[in-house]
Enzyme design. Structure first.
Site, PDB file in Angstrom:
ATOM      1  N   HIS A 325       0.849  -1.198   0.000  1.00 36.94           N
ATOM      2  CA  HIS A 325       0.000   0.000   0.000  1.00 36.94           C
ATOM      3  C   HIS A 325       0.878   1.239   0.000  1.00 36.94           C
ATOM      4  CE1 HIS A 325       0.118   1.590   4.212  1.00 36.94           C
ATOM      5  NE2 HIS A 325       0.304   0.334   4.573  1.00 36.94           N
ATOM      6  N   ASP A 337       5.541   2.858   7.344  1.00 36.88           N
ATOM      7  CA  ASP A 337       4.192   2.356   7.047  1.00 36.88           C
ATOM      8  C   ASP A 337       3.506   3.271   6.021  1.00 36.88           C
ATOM      9  OD1 ASP A 337       1.780   1.025   7.112  1.00 36.88           O
ATOM     10  OD2 ASP A 337       1.142   1.886   9.019  1.00 36.88           O
ATOM     11  N   GLU A 371      -5.384   1.794   1.894  1.00 31.33           N
ATOM     12  CA  GLU A 371      -5.220   0.687   2.843  1.00 31.33           C
ATOM     13  C   GLU A 371      -5.522   1.150   4.259  1.00 31.33           C
ATOM     14  OE1 GLU A 371      -2.871  -1.899   5.718  1.00 31.33           O
ATOM     15  OE2 GLU A 371      -2.866   0.260   5.376  1.00 31.33           O
ATOM     16  N   GLU A 372      -5.081   2.365   4.573  1.00 28.53           N
ATOM     17  CA  GLU A 372      -5.253   2.879   5.926  1.00 28.53           C
ATOM     18  C   GLU A 372      -6.715   3.213   6.244  1.00 28.53           C
ATOM     19  OE1 GLU A 372      -3.088   2.558   7.976  1.00 28.53           O
ATOM     20  OE2 GLU A 372      -1.085   2.785   7.122  1.00 28.53           O
ATOM     21  N   ASP A 400       4.553  -4.952   3.751  1.00 30.36           N
ATOM     22  CA  ASP A 400       3.988  -3.847   4.524  1.00 30.36           C
ATOM     23  C   ASP A 400       4.821  -3.654   5.790  1.00 30.36           C
ATOM     24  OD1 ASP A 400       2.436  -1.928   5.709  1.00 30.36           O
ATOM     25  OD2 ASP A 400       0.596  -3.105   5.758  1.00 30.36           O
ATOM     26  N   HIS A 501       1.862   5.037  12.914  1.00 29.73           N
ATOM     27  CA  HIS A 501       0.713   5.917  12.698  1.00 29.73           C
ATOM     28  C   HIS A 501       0.863   7.272  13.397  1.00 29.73           C
ATOM     29  CE1 HIS A 501      -2.425   2.679  11.339  1.00 29.73           C
ATOM     30  NE2 HIS A 501      -1.369   2.767  10.542  1.00 29.73           N
TER      31      HIS A 501
END
Length: 572
Positions: A325, A337, A371-372, A400, A501
């Site tokens: 992603h 990420d 994706e998130e 990922d 994140h």
């Protein structure tokens, strides 16, 4: 007695030669002797000259690179170059004060960068557009409690509590808490065994209209299902709390409370608590008083897309999809990420084109969008495949988060896949074996990590699609154990990625050593699988004997034939 020799008189010419000491054959003999001597000398000199020549020949510099293979050509410095470009793109975000590459921020610019690199490498690229719901926080949230003595305690957002993604918008004040334990006795079970709560309407039968629902984290059903049931039963807000001590270092969660369909959302505020605050609300000494919750959120619909490129060579009915992603969360640029995985994917694609490899099985590279927001890009892709197209897919590889700073080397546990058929379990296990094989060759320790469908391989292994998958990860928000610390170094009882994140997930958050190791294993696994002559049999037949003839030589643009690394079967 011996016979007397006959005497023959000499001619005058012979007499003259004899008087001079000569013989009629002496010159001939001399010539022969000279020729023989020369030949003997040549026989001695030439081998010596050859040896001297060999010894004096300039030796190949030991530092010269060996013949290039896919694994040797995928270099971490090139991957870091892509990461630097994505970092710059995220930093240029003008939609908010925080650098980001999310759907409504710099995702399109990120995809344009990848597409330009692919076009320059000679690929034909295409995109797949779809609509996604984007969650927006419009203002800071409020969470307060007024105690019996009139004192007001204000809790800190993103430390004590967080607004969960796709929470509803509103302001709620209430004293009545409806609390569910993590497990409760099942009255329908003769054994009276405890079962997880919050997943059935019957769990909310005793809730009072206007109450705030206090629900435990567990994974027996989605947070959306629990929040939806609470709202339908009359709750005005939902608070998720940690109950188990194993979460004693966990902060508040920002997990999604949205279903798979675009309209599956809740309209009431939904927040989560840190573990320490959970103990105050869900522990033995429960807090009492008026609770105030205010959330200011919205959901907007946006267009985004997946990006694809594929090799011109290879069987289209033995298709390998290599996916990562490309989007980040709104809170940061997402270099680990998943800039790490998508940049690795890009560099592998570039090197396959540069080396002009001609795989037996066609390779399709995919950069997933959204994706998130809930694996929406990969879900859109798989849900739009026809039955014939599904049958043409041999497998999916997913990369990922492959550069976590407090890393482990994680291989997805395909052999432990329990949510599909035995055939799927066997196929996923075969993919897992190839990754393990490479780490064993490199004498690198590795760990088998959960195969939960949490990343973009999830839609592929869904029972309705059933495309085998495998991949790598270096860890996210989980905590490194002492055993893992002893294997990989780093810090025990700390997250694999402490910037998961978060805004600090920048290029400085990526560990280049493990990134290079994971890129090597990724390239090796793809290199092996794309040259397997009968890939479907390799993934399904326990008696399949591998034919390595295609792996002995690979063809390059200059049509040089070189050996790739020998492939061994690793027995753990």
């Amino acid at each position: 007695m011996a016979e007397a020799e006959e005497t023959v008189p000499l001619t005058s010419k012979q007499q003259q030669q004899q008087q001079k000491g000569g013989c009629p054959c002496s010159k001939t003999v001399l010539v022969v002797i000279v020729i023989v001597a020369i030949l003997v000398l040549i026989a001695i000199i030439i081998p010596v000259a050859v040896v001297v020549s060999k010894n004096n020949r300039p030796r190949k510099n030991s530092t010269e690179p060996e013949e290039e293979t896919l694994t040797s050509s995928v270099r971490v410095e090139n991957i870091m170059s892509h990461l630097k470009a994505l970092q710059d793109i995220g930093d240029a975000n003008t939609n908010s004060e925080i650098p980001s590459r999310s759907v409504d921020d710099q995702y399109n610019a990120s995809a344009s960068y990848v597409q330009e690199k692919l076009d320059a490498a000679g690929y034909k690229t295409w995109i797949q557009i779809f609509v996604v719901p984007v969650f927006n926080v419009l203002a800071p949230a409020v969470f307060k409690m007024t105690a019996n003595d009139e004192r007001v305690v204000t809790f800190v957002e993103d430390y004590d509590f967080s607004v969960m993604r796709y929470s509803g918008n509103g302001s709620v004040t209430g004293e009545e808490l409806f609390r569910l334990e993590r497990e409760q006795k099942n009255n329908n079970d003769d054994n009276g065994e405890a079962v997880p709560t919050g997943c059935y309407a019957a769990d909310f039968e005793k809730i009072k209209e206007g109450s705030i629902a206090l629900l435990p984290y567990n994974t027996n059903c989605t947070y959306y299902q629990k929040a939806r049931l609470a709202e339908d039963a009359g709750a005005t807000a939902v608070i998720f709390y940690y109950e188990d001590e194993e979460f004693n270092t966990q902060g508040p969660s920002k997990s999604r409370v949205r279903g798979d369909e675009l309209n599956e959302t809740v309209s009431i505020p939904v927040i989560s608590l840190s573990y320490p605050l959970s103990r105050q609300f869900g522990g033995d000494e429960k807090q009492k008083g008026d609770i105030i919750i205010e959330t200011s959120t919205s959901i907007t619909m946006s267009y985004t897309y997946n990006l694809f490129a594929e090799t011109p060579y290879g069987r289209g009915d033995r298709l390998i999809v290599v996916g990562s992603h490309l989007d980040s969360v709104q809170e940061g640029v997402g270099m680990n990420d998943n800039g790490s995985g998508s940049s690795t994917n890009l560099e592998i694609a570039i090197q396959i084109a540069r080396l002009n490899l001609e795989p037996v099985n066609k390779v399709r590279f995919a950069w997933w969008g959204a994706e998130e927001l809930g694996l929406l890009g990969s879900k859109f892709y798989t849900s739009n495949l026809t039955e014939e197209e599904i049958a043409d897919h041999a497998l999916n590889l997913n990369f990922d988060m492959v550069g976590s700073p407090n890393y482990l080397r994680g291989v997805y546990n395909g052999s432990g896949f329990t949510d599909g058929s035995d055939e799927m379990k066997y196929a996923c296990g075969k993919i897992q074996e190839v990754f393990e094989e490479r780490f064993a060759q490199q004498n690198l320790s590795y760990s088998i990590v959960q195969f939960t469908g949490r990343s973009d391989y999830g839609p592929f292994i869904d029972a309705e699609i059933a495309i085998p998958a495998g991949g790598l990860s270096t860890g996210a928000d989980g905590l490194k154990t002492t055993e893992e610390r002893n294997m990989y170094g780093g810090l025990a009882n700390a997250a694999f990625d402490t910037c998961y994140h978060m805004e600090c997930d920048t290029i400085d958050n990526v560990d280049q050593t493990v990134l290079g190791q994971m890129a090597d294993a990724s390239a090796y696994t793809l290199q092996k699988l794309m040259y397997v002559k009968d890939l479907k049999s390799f993934l399904s037949d326990v008696n399949y004997k591998e034919d390595n003839s295609n792996n002995e030589k690979i063809r390059f643009r200059k049509r040089r034939a070189v050996r790739i690394e020998p492939i061994y079967k690793f027995q753990p």
